[in-house]
Design an enzyme around this catalytic site. Structure first.
Site, PDB file in Angstrom:
ATOM      1  N   ARG A   1       0.859  -1.119   0.072  1.00  0.00           N
ATOM      2  CA  ARG A   1      -0.074  -0.024   0.025  1.00  0.00           C
ATOM      3  C   ARG A   1       1.016   1.105   0.044  1.00  0.00           C
ATOM      4  O   ARG A   1       1.886   1.436   0.722  1.00  0.00           O
ATOM      5  CB  ARG A   1      -0.875  -0.026   1.201  1.00  0.00           C
TER       6      ARG A   1
ATOM      7  N   THR B   1      -3.737   4.775  -0.366  1.00  0.00           N
ATOM      8  CA  THR B   1      -4.600   5.647   0.515  1.00  0.00           C
ATOM      9  C   THR B   1      -4.174   7.137   0.221  1.00  0.00           C
ATOM     10  O   THR B   1      -3.214   7.453   0.076  1.00  0.00           O
ATOM     11  CB  THR B   1      -4.107   5.376   2.009  1.00  0.00           C
TER      12      THR B   1
ATOM     13  N   LYS C   1     -12.840   1.898  -0.409  1.00  0.00           N
ATOM     14  CA  LYS C   1     -13.078   2.254   1.091  1.00  0.00           C
ATOM     15  C   LYS C   1     -12.780   3.856   1.334  1.00  0.00           C
ATOM     16  O   LYS C   1     -11.945   4.515   0.823  1.00  0.00           O
ATOM     17  CB  LYS C   1     -12.077   1.664   1.849  1.00  0.00           C
TER      18      LYS C   1
ATOM     19  N   MET D   1      -6.497   8.923  16.374  1.00  0.00           N
ATOM     20  CA  MET D   1      -5.240   8.343  17.207  1.00  0.00           C
ATOM     21  C   MET D   1      -4.400   9.364  17.593  1.00  0.00           C
ATOM     22  O   MET D   1      -4.346  10.525  16.772  1.00  0.00           O
ATOM     23  CB  MET D   1      -4.559   7.475  16.153  1.00  0.00           C
TER      24      MET D   1
ATOM     25  N   CYS E   1      -1.855  -8.420  13.155  1.00  0.00           N
ATOM     26  CA  CYS E   1      -1.085  -7.519  12.351  1.00  0.00           C
ATOM     27  C   CYS E   1       0.096  -8.054  11.539  1.00  0.00           C
ATOM     28  O   CYS E   1       0.887  -8.826  12.020  1.00  0.00           O
ATOM     29  CB  CYS E   1      -0.528  -6.371  13.233  1.00  0.00           C
TER      30      CYS E   1
ATOM     31  N   ARG F   1       2.010  -6.276   9.165  1.00  0.00           N
ATOM     32  CA  ARG F   1       2.379  -5.290   8.038  1.00  0.00           C
ATOM     33  C   ARG F   1       3.730  -4.587   8.744  1.00  0.00           C
ATOM     34  O   ARG F   1       3.980  -4.692  10.033  1.00  0.00           O
ATOM     35  CB  ARG F   1       1.249  -4.100   8.140  1.00  0.00           C
TER      36      ARG F   1
ATOM     37  N   ARG G   1       6.281  -1.193   7.558  1.00  0.00           N
ATOM     38  CA  ARG G   1       5.956   0.350   6.873  1.00  0.00           C
ATOM     39  C   ARG G   1       7.313   0.605   6.636  1.00  0.00           C
ATOM     40  O   ARG G   1       8.264   0.529   7.074  1.00  0.00           O
ATOM     41  CB  ARG G   1       5.379   0.894   8.000  1.00  0.00           C
TER      42      ARG G   1
ATOM     43  N   ASP H   1     -16.632  11.856  63.238  1.00  0.00           N
ATOM     44  CA  ASP H   1     -17.599  10.971  63.622  1.00  0.00           C
ATOM     45  C   ASP H   1     -18.033  11.384  65.017  1.00  0.00           C
ATOM     46  O   ASP H   1     -19.250  11.534  65.435  1.00  0.00           O
ATOM     47  CB  ASP H   1     -17.283   9.449  63.480  1.00  0.00           C
TER      48      ASP H   1
HETATM   49  N1  LIG Z   1      -2.874   0.276  14.435  1.00  0.00           N
HETATM   50  C1  LIG Z   1      -2.856   0.290  13.139  1.00  0.00           C
HETATM   51  N2  LIG Z   1      -3.687   1.004  12.504  1.00  0.00           N
HETATM   52  C2  LIG Z   1      -3.701   1.290  11.261  1.00  0.00           C
HETATM   53  C3  LIG Z   1      -2.200   0.538  10.684  1.00  0.00           C
HETATM   54  N3  LIG Z   1      -2.619   0.754   9.220  1.00  0.00           N
HETATM   55  C4  LIG Z   1      -3.753   1.572   9.211  1.00  0.00           C
HETATM   56  N4  LIG Z   1      -4.081   1.647  10.397  1.00  0.00           N
HETATM   57  C5  LIG Z   1      -5.341   2.423  10.485  1.00  0.00           C
HETATM   58  O1  LIG Z   1      -6.189   2.194   9.424  1.00  0.00           O
HETATM   59  C6  LIG Z   1      -6.643   3.526   8.878  1.00  0.00           C
HETATM   60  C7  LIG Z   1      -6.829   3.471   7.658  1.00  0.00           C
HETATM   61  O2  LIG Z   1      -5.291   3.010   7.030  1.00  0.00           O
HETATM   62  P1  LIG Z   1      -5.184   2.552   5.390  1.00  0.00           P
HETATM   63  O3  LIG Z   1      -4.148   3.519   5.098  1.00  0.00           O
HETATM   64  O4  LIG Z   1      -6.490   2.969   4.619  1.00  0.00           O
HETATM   65  O5  LIG Z   1      -4.981   1.246   5.338  1.00  0.00           O
HETATM   66  P2  LIG Z   1      -5.574  -0.029   5.902  1.00  0.00           P
HETATM   67  O6  LIG Z   1      -6.814  -0.067   6.736  1.00  0.00           O
HETATM   68  O7  LIG Z   1      -4.390  -0.898   6.300  1.00  0.00           O
HETATM   69  O8  LIG Z   1      -6.057  -0.633   4.595  1.00  0.00           O
HETATM   70  P3  LIG Z   1      -6.611  -1.960   4.064  1.00  0.00           P
HETATM   71  O9  LIG Z   1      -5.394  -2.590   3.441  1.00  0.00           O
HETATM   72  O10 LIG Z   1      -7.809  -1.727   3.092  1.00  0.00           O
HETATM   73  O11 LIG Z   1      -6.793  -2.869   5.050  1.00  0.00           O
HETATM   74  C8  LIG Z   1      -5.459   4.420   9.381  1.00  0.00           C
HETATM   75  O12 LIG Z   1      -5.954   5.549   9.583  1.00  0.00           O
HETATM   76  C9  LIG Z   1      -5.185   3.702  10.794  1.00  0.00           C
HETATM   77  O13 LIG Z   1      -6.242   4.252  11.780  1.00  0.00           O
HETATM   78  C10 LIG Z   1      -1.350   0.024  11.236  1.00  0.00           C
HETATM   79  O14 LIG Z   1      -0.361  -0.587  10.973  1.00  0.00           O
HETATM   80  N5  LIG Z   1      -1.853  -0.255  12.649  1.00  0.00           N
HETATM   81  C1  LIG Z   2      -2.430   9.980   7.201  1.00  0.00           C
HETATM   82  S1  LIG Z   2      -3.247   9.405   5.841  1.00  0.00           S
HETATM   83  C2  LIG Z   2      -2.253   9.428   4.668  1.00  0.00           C
HETATM   84  C3  LIG Z   2      -2.982   9.207   3.226  1.00  0.00           C
HETATM   85  C4  LIG Z   2      -3.278  10.465   2.569  1.00  0.00           C
HETATM   86  N1  LIG Z   2      -2.605  11.322   2.303  1.00  0.00           N
HETATM   87  C5  LIG Z   2      -4.564  10.370   3.061  1.00  0.00           C
HETATM   88  O1  LIG Z   2      -5.115  11.593   3.368  1.00  0.00           O
HETATM   89  O2  LIG Z   2      -5.627   9.569   3.004  1.00  0.00           O
HETATM   90  C6  LIG Z   2      -3.776   7.863   6.125  1.00  0.00           C
HETATM   91  C7  LIG Z   2      -4.904   7.615   6.923  1.00  0.00           C
HETATM   92  O3  LIG Z   2      -4.759   8.026   8.289  1.00  0.00           O
HETATM   93  C8  LIG Z   2      -5.930   8.554   8.610  1.00  0.00           C
HETATM   94  N2  LIG Z   2      -5.427   9.428   9.802  1.00  0.00           N
HETATM   95  C9  LIG Z   2      -4.854  10.578   9.888  1.00  0.00           C
HETATM   96  N3  LIG Z   2      -4.645  11.169  11.111  1.00  0.00           N
HETATM   97  C10 LIG Z   2      -5.098  10.086  12.023  1.00  0.00           C
HETATM   98  C11 LIG Z   2      -5.401  10.032  13.321  1.00  0.00           C
HETATM   99  N4  LIG Z   2      -5.073  10.924  13.899  1.00  0.00           N
HETATM  100  N5  LIG Z   2      -6.009   9.000  13.835  1.00  0.00           N
HETATM  101  C12 LIG Z   2      -6.688   8.108  13.052  1.00  0.00           C
HETATM  102  N6  LIG Z   2      -6.466   8.118  11.577  1.00  0.00           N
HETATM  103  C13 LIG Z   2      -5.827   9.002  11.261  1.00  0.00           C
HETATM  104  C14 LIG Z   2      -6.299   9.430   7.563  1.00  0.00           C
HETATM  105  O4  LIG Z   2      -7.520   9.709   7.638  1.00  0.00           O
HETATM  106  C15 LIG Z   2      -6.167   8.504   6.321  1.00  0.00           C
HETATM  107  O5  LIG Z   2      -7.282   7.798   5.908  1.00  0.00           O
HETATM  108  S1  SF4 Z   3       1.270  -1.822  13.268  1.00  0.00           S
HETATM  109 FE1  SF4 Z   3       0.340  -3.704  13.899  1.00  0.00          FE
HETATM  110  S2  SF4 Z   3       1.179  -4.143  15.954  1.00  0.00           S
HETATM  111 FE2  SF4 Z   3       1.428  -1.750  15.583  1.00  0.00          FE
HETATM  112  S3  SF4 Z   3      -0.088  -0.719  16.154  1.00  0.00           S
HETATM  113 FE3  SF4 Z   3      -0.691  -1.118  14.251  1.00  0.00          FE
HETATM  114  S4  SF4 Z   3      -1.626  -3.022  14.471  1.00  0.00           S
HETATM  115 FE4  SF4 Z   3      -0.663  -2.943  16.277  1.00  0.00          FE
END
Ligand SMILES: Nc1nc2c(ncn2[C@@H]2O[C@H](COP(=O)(O)OP(=O)(O)OP(=O)(O)O)[C@@H](O)[C@H]2O)c(=O)[nH]1
Ligand SMILES: C[S@@+](CC[C@H](N)C(=O)[O-])C[C@H]1O[C@@H](n2cnc3c(N)ncnc32)[C@H](O)[C@@H]1O
Ligand code: SF4
Length: 624
Positions: free
Chosen positions: A36, A69, A130, A164, A230, A232, A234, A594
């Site tokens: 991704r 994304t 999504k 977050m 998890c 993944r 990054r 008391d």
């Molecule tokens: N805790 C945690 N949250 C994540 C992680 N990757 C994504 N998220 C959460 O998922 C939200 C959406 O992230 P996306 O970039 O759309 O990725 P994704 O949900 O992994 O996407 P899919 O591949 O469709 O499952 C982020 O804003 C985070 O809140 C991760 O590695 N750890």
């Molecule tokens: C940081 S963005 C990066 C990708 C792209 N620039 C976008 O706007 O989708 C990835 C995802 O994280 C989410 N995101 C950003 N700040 C966040 C936060 N504080 N808590 C949870 N999700 C968050 C965004 O809404 C987005 O869906």
């Molecule tokens: S990357 Fe994986 S281990 Fe780290 S917060 Fe996200 S889901 Fe949890």
């Protein structure tokens, strides 16, 4: 994006197209099936099509999915080409269905463009499309049902994300809407909302309103983490490997690539990092206090210090902490402010490190500097050092209870007071930046520690960390009584005090022993003694320990019409007796209340505190 923007990383620090492709190839070879491209913002990279095209050639090697994304601001224009290049999936961020609010949240116009992007993705059948909606209390939580309603006719997957904490986003727990609450709001309108099945490594919990074209989901990183599934890793745009979104530990693959590291060595580095991926992220409240790159910078800011000099200097500092300080460290304290790090104390010196890795100072308590760290402190005047030392103490630094070394550059801390475990050099995969002297690499150009030396050393560290459980919470964050079985019996004493201000009338009755219920001072004294004895029955996680003595004294203060209570408790045991002393004072004060409440309720119990404590691991304490 903060109002003031962010400094853009110079281009030469970002991974080049070729480097992205090389690393992707390596990861796919090692079994990664989905890549991704996220953010920052992938659509602003000029070479995005080229990258996706190159990733598309990795299908035979095992790559199954290429996704992005995006904020979708320019998506509708680019989508067709992206799809042709090989893009399979798309996630689009949209936190509101109201154009004006969009402008407020994102500080720019563009809501219509995002909607166009979503429609284009649907038309191109980028299944599933999504939509990521970060729910923030007071900002958009009243739109939750509107988003669900949107899925009636649109075949999209709206995922509600718990807000977050990242650096600078002013997170607080009240701003976060837990998914159970969102679920409640939706169920109130659609009681037949049904749960769908998820893949084990999905970030979201999927639901659907029966009959609707689309579905919804909850990304519950904060209230119910999904770390168990998890799978993944990054890579930041500046080439750092992060094995957890919430971890600060980063390894620069870019620097490794640029210094000619072989593929085998790269794999070793990656392997060592991945093996140390933690079981789960820290708890919700700890996360909020942690230093972490903001989401917007996960893509593009060089944050980690370079291993070239960290390895050596980490070693040097730990060494000074242990050997260089010449006498054993007798205490370690955590500085009160985030990022200030730790102070190590020994007989002849003390050393301050910064937890965020910015600097590390080693101070001598005597006139001469301590060997091993001399060169770093020539410019610091002894007087200033002393000042800083005093400030740290008077700022109420919090004790670290135990520390354990795992080798020359790795250690764990446990801090019972703050109920958290802190790891200095993190899981060992990261250059141990907690002990970096200075972030100016040129200053240390003589250092020649190479990646492989550094990681070889690190890979010899134990992969499982046996962090001592010293807090009052268990691994699931539930309350537990700490085992003190391993502790030695020592003589422990504690004195606590408190005041009950009773007013003129009651004061004179007590003074002249005319209170109807009896002799207040004697009864309260006995009550205090009984209270101290009962402490472990009253306070859930307190140990019941044999007490040697309990003394409770009550004295009268005619000026303030108060009774001053002091309790001193001693024990030859494994744990301190401050709770017993505090309970003694409290019960004595309540007894006074008391016995006198028939005369007036206008009495105030106040200033209950621990005056002093001696014995035990953490040394003596005196209230100043
Ligand atoms: N805790 C945690 N949250 C994540 C992680 N990757 C994504 N998220 C959460 O998922 C939200 C959406 O992230 P996306 O970039 O759309 O990725 P994704 O949900 O992994 O996407 P899919 O591949 O469709 O499952 C982020 O804003 C985070 O809140 C991760 O590695 N750890
Ligand atoms: C940081 S963005 C990066 C990708 C792209 N620039 C976008 O706007 O989708 C990835 C995802 O994280 C989410 N995101 C950003 N700040 C966040 C936060 N504080 N808590 C949870 N999700 C968050 C965004 O809404 C987005 O869906
Ligand atoms: S990357 Fe994986 S281990 Fe780290 S917060 Fe996200 S889901 Fe949890």
């Amino acid at each position: 994006m903060p109002e003031e923007g962010v400094d853009l990383t110079p281009k030469n620090k970002l991974l080049s197209t070729e480097e992205i492709i090389t690393l992707s190839r390596l990861f796919v070879k090692e079994g990664i099936e989905k890549i991704r491209l996220t953010g920052g913002e992938p659509l602003i990279r000029k070479d995005l099509l080229e990258i996706i095209g190159a990733l598309d050639t990795l299908r035979d090697a095992g790559l199954q999915k290429i996704s992005i994304t995006t904020n979708a601001l320019t998506l509708s224009k680019k989508l067709q080409q992206l799809k042709t290049a090989g893009l399979d999936q798309i996630n689009i961020s949209l936190d509101t269905l109201l154009p004006a609010k969009f402008e407020f949240i994102t500080r720019r116009k563009g809501w219509n463009k995002v909607i166009e992007g979503i429609d284009a993705a649907l038309e191109e059948e980028m299944h599933p499309v999504k939509v990521n909606c970060v729910v923030m209390r007071g900002i958009n939580e009243e739109e939750i049902c509107d988003f669900v309603q949107w899925t009636q006719d649109k075949a999209i997957d709206v995922r509600f994300i718990e807000y977050m904490p990242f650096d600078g986003n002013k997170w607080n727990s009240k701003k976060m809407v837990p998914y159970q609450e969102m679920l409640g709001i939706i169920r109130a309108r659609w009681p037949d909302l049904e749960r769908l099945s998820d893949e084990v490594s999905d970030t979201s919990k999927a639901y659907r309103v029966p009959g609707f074209a689309g579905q919804i989901g909850f990304i519950t990183s904060m209230s119910d983490n999904f770390c168990g599934g998890c799978n993944r890793v990054r890579i930041t745009a500046d080439g750092n490997l992060k094995v957890c979104l919430f971890g600060n530990a980063e390894v620069s693959l870019r620097d490794a690539l640029r210094s000619g590291t072989s593929e085998a060595e790269l794999l070793e580095i990656i392997g060592a990092a991945v093996k140390r991926k933690k079981k789960q992220h820290a708890g919700m409240l700890s996360l909020a206090k942690m230093k972490n790159r903001p989401m917007i910078l996960i893509d593009n800011k060089h944050q980690t210090v370079m291993p070239k000099y960290t390895a050596k200097y980490a070693q040097c500092h730990i060494k000074s902490a242990t050997e260089g300080m010449k006498s054993p460290i007798y205490n370690i304290k955590l500085c009160p402010l985030p990022g200030q790090g730790f102070v190590f104390y020994s007989e002849n010196s003390y050393m301050q490190t910064q937890y965020d890795g910015v600097s590390c100072r080693h101070y001598s308590k005597k006139t001469s500097n301590v060997s091993g760290d001399k060169e770093h402190h020539q410019d610091t005047k002894e007087k200033d050092q002393q000042k800083q030392y005093t400030n740290l103490e008077s700022d109420g630094v919090t004790d670290i209870d135990t520390m354990k070394y795992w080798g020359s550059d790795y250690y764990t801390f446990v801090n019972t007071n703050n109920q958290k475990k802190l790891k200095g050099a993190d899981s060992g995969m990261n250059p141990p930046h907690a002990f970096v002297q200075n972030n100016n690499p040129s200053k240390y150009s003589d250092v020649d520690t190479t990646y492989s030396e550094h990681y070889n050393r690190i890979s010899q560290l134990p992969s499982e960390i046996d962090v001592p459980e010293l807090t009052h919470i268990d691994q699931e964050g539930k309350a537990q009584m700490v085992s003190v079985g391993h502790k030695k019996d020592t003589l422990r004493t504690a004195t606590a005090s408190g005041v009950i201000t009773v007013g003129k009338e009651v004061f004179h009755l007590i003074e002249s022993n005319q209170v109807k219920k009896g002799d207040v001072l004697t009864v309260a004294k006995l009550a205090g003694i009984m209270g101290a004895k009962q402490c472990s029955n009253l306070i859930p996680l307190c140990h019941n320990i044999p007490l040697n003595s309990i003394e409770v004294e009550l004295s009268l203060d005619a000026v303030s019409h108060s009774i001053l209570i002091e309790a001193t408790v001693s024990s030859s045991g494994k744990t301190g007796v401050e709770m017993e002393a505090l309970t003694g004072v409290t019960i004595a004060a309540l007894t006074v209340y008391d016995m006198c409440k028939a005369v007036t309720h206008k009495m105030v119990i106040h200033d209950i505190k621990l005056l002093s404590k001696s014995g035990g691991q953490r040394g003596d304490y005196k209230y100043k």
